[in-house]
Scaffold this motif. Structure first.
Motif, mmCIF file in Angstrom:
data_model
loop_
_atom_site.group_PDB
_atom_site.id
_atom_site.type_symbol
_atom_site.label_atom_id
_atom_site.label_comp_id
_atom_site.label_asym_id
_atom_site.label_seq_id
_atom_site.Cartn_x
_atom_site.Cartn_y
_atom_site.Cartn_z
ATOM 1 N N PRO A 14 -2.578 -4.693 1.881
ATOM 2 C CA PRO A 14 -1.709 -4.193 2.946
ATOM 3 C C PRO A 14 -1.895 -2.689 3.105
ATOM 4 O O PRO A 14 -2.171 -1.990 2.131
ATOM 5 C CB PRO A 14 -0.302 -4.534 2.455
ATOM 6 N N HIS A 15 -1.784 -2.201 4.314
ATOM 7 C CA HIS A 15 -1.914 -0.764 4.537
ATOM 8 C C HIS A 15 -0.592 -0.077 4.186
ATOM 9 O O HIS A 15 0.469 -0.720 4.173
ATOM 10 C CB HIS A 15 -2.328 -0.455 5.982
ATOM 11 N N PRO A 16 -0.611 1.202 3.910
ATOM 12 C CA PRO A 16 0.641 1.928 3.632
ATOM 13 C C PRO A 16 1.612 1.786 4.805
ATOM 14 O O PRO A 16 1.217 1.859 5.973
ATOM 15 C CB PRO A 16 0.198 3.385 3.466
ATOM 16 N N ALA A 18 3.187 -0.907 5.691
ATOM 17 C CA ALA A 18 3.305 -2.272 6.206
ATOM 18 C C ALA A 18 4.583 -2.890 5.658
ATOM 19 O O ALA A 18 5.219 -2.349 4.765
ATOM 20 C CB ALA A 18 2.085 -3.098 5.807
ATOM 21 N N TYR A 46 3.697 -7.251 4.115
ATOM 22 C CA TYR A 46 2.844 -7.092 5.299
ATOM 23 C C TYR A 46 3.639 -6.925 6.596
ATOM 24 O O TYR A 46 3.285 -6.143 7.452
ATOM 25 C CB TYR A 46 1.916 -8.303 5.465
ATOM 26 N N THR A 165 -8.874 -7.647 7.926
ATOM 27 C CA THR A 165 -7.973 -6.496 7.913
ATOM 28 C C THR A 165 -6.658 -6.914 8.543
ATOM 29 O O THR A 165 -6.655 -7.475 9.636
ATOM 30 C CB THR A 165 -8.574 -5.318 8.712
ATOM 31 N N LEU A 167 -3.162 -5.588 10.127
ATOM 32 C CA LEU A 167 -2.430 -4.437 10.628
ATOM 33 C C LEU A 167 -1.043 -4.888 11.078
ATOM 34 O O LEU A 167 -0.911 -5.803 11.890
ATOM 35 C CB LEU A 167 -3.146 -3.764 11.805
ATOM 36 N N ASN A 168 -0.031 -4.231 10.546
ATOM 37 C CA ASN A 168 1.341 -4.436 10.953
ATOM 38 C C ASN A 168 1.492 -3.915 12.378
ATOM 39 O O ASN A 168 0.796 -2.985 12.790
ATOM 40 C CB ASN A 168 2.256 -3.677 9.984
ATOM 41 N N GLU A 171 1.775 -0.169 12.832
ATOM 42 C CA GLU A 171 0.524 0.568 12.658
ATOM 43 C C GLU A 171 -0.329 0.491 13.917
ATOM 44 O O GLU A 171 -0.918 1.485 14.341
ATOM 45 C CB GLU A 171 -0.241 0.040 11.439
ATOM 46 N N PRO A 182 -7.377 0.521 17.096
ATOM 47 C CA PRO A 182 -7.076 -0.020 15.783
ATOM 48 C C PRO A 182 -8.099 -1.063 15.308
ATOM 49 O O PRO A 182 -8.150 -1.385 14.132
ATOM 50 C CB PRO A 182 -5.697 -0.652 15.950
#
Length: 186
Positions: A14-16, A18, A46, A165, A167-168, A171, A182
């Protein structure tokens, strides 16, 4: 953290930032049921969003409005059943099925909520052509099987699990506002 969510995080980190906060009591009131532990943990890690801008995972409640907001289960159900002109209120077999995801080819992933224990719900895929396929696994194990190709043939169309990948929705919204694509590799 649910063990399946931990395994998924090793495959698709998960990205920061999320994750989404959901009022699970409100979600239970709206849908008349609790939700599986793996899904609740997925949402906290997520949130609502997509994998490779091709596989869209929804939320049980609306958390935002406007462009690039996450899909709700209500929207997913309407779209999924609408594809085949199905009416859950007229077909007892469909009552209680909840769509939690859709892909860019219009296939939808549902839970069969007939078991009173949400952690025993299986995943059903309504393919665009109208066929239902039952996968004897929960939401996160379905994603893992899909991404690792442990589920074969691929259950959802037009999605390549190469370089996955997530993405929330926030984001995606942030990147778009900054003029950044994105999904540059898609």
């Amino acid at each position: 953290m649910h063990p399946s969510v931990a395994r998924l995080a090793a495959i698709v980190p998960p990205h920061p930032g999320a994750g989404d906060a959901i009022d699970w009591a409100e979600a239970r009131c709206k849908w008349g049921t609790h939700f599986p532990a793996d899904y609740r943990d997925f949402v906290s890690v997520y949130g609502g969003g997509s994998i490779n801008n091709s596989f869209f995972i929804g939320l049980p409640l609306e958390v935002a409005q406007g462009p690039r907001s996450p899909l709700t289960f209500e929207e997913l159900n309407d779209d999924g059943y609408g594809l085949l002109d199905l009416a859950p209120e007229e077909d007892p077999a469909l009552r209680g099925w909840i769509s939690w995801a859709a892909d860019c080819s219009a296939s939808h992933a549902f839970w069969d909520t007939s078991d009173p224990d949400p952690d025993k719900w299986s995943t059903l895929v309504l393919e665009r052509g109208g066929d239902w396929v039952d996968y004897d696994c929960g939401m996160v194990d379905f994603l893992i099987g899909f991404l690792t190709k442990e589920i074969s043939p691929q259950p959802m169309g037009m999605f390549s699990p190469e370089r996955p990948t997530f993405l929330n929705w926030r984001e995606v919204r942030r990147l778009k506002a900054e003029g950044i694509d994105p999904w540059p590799y898609i």
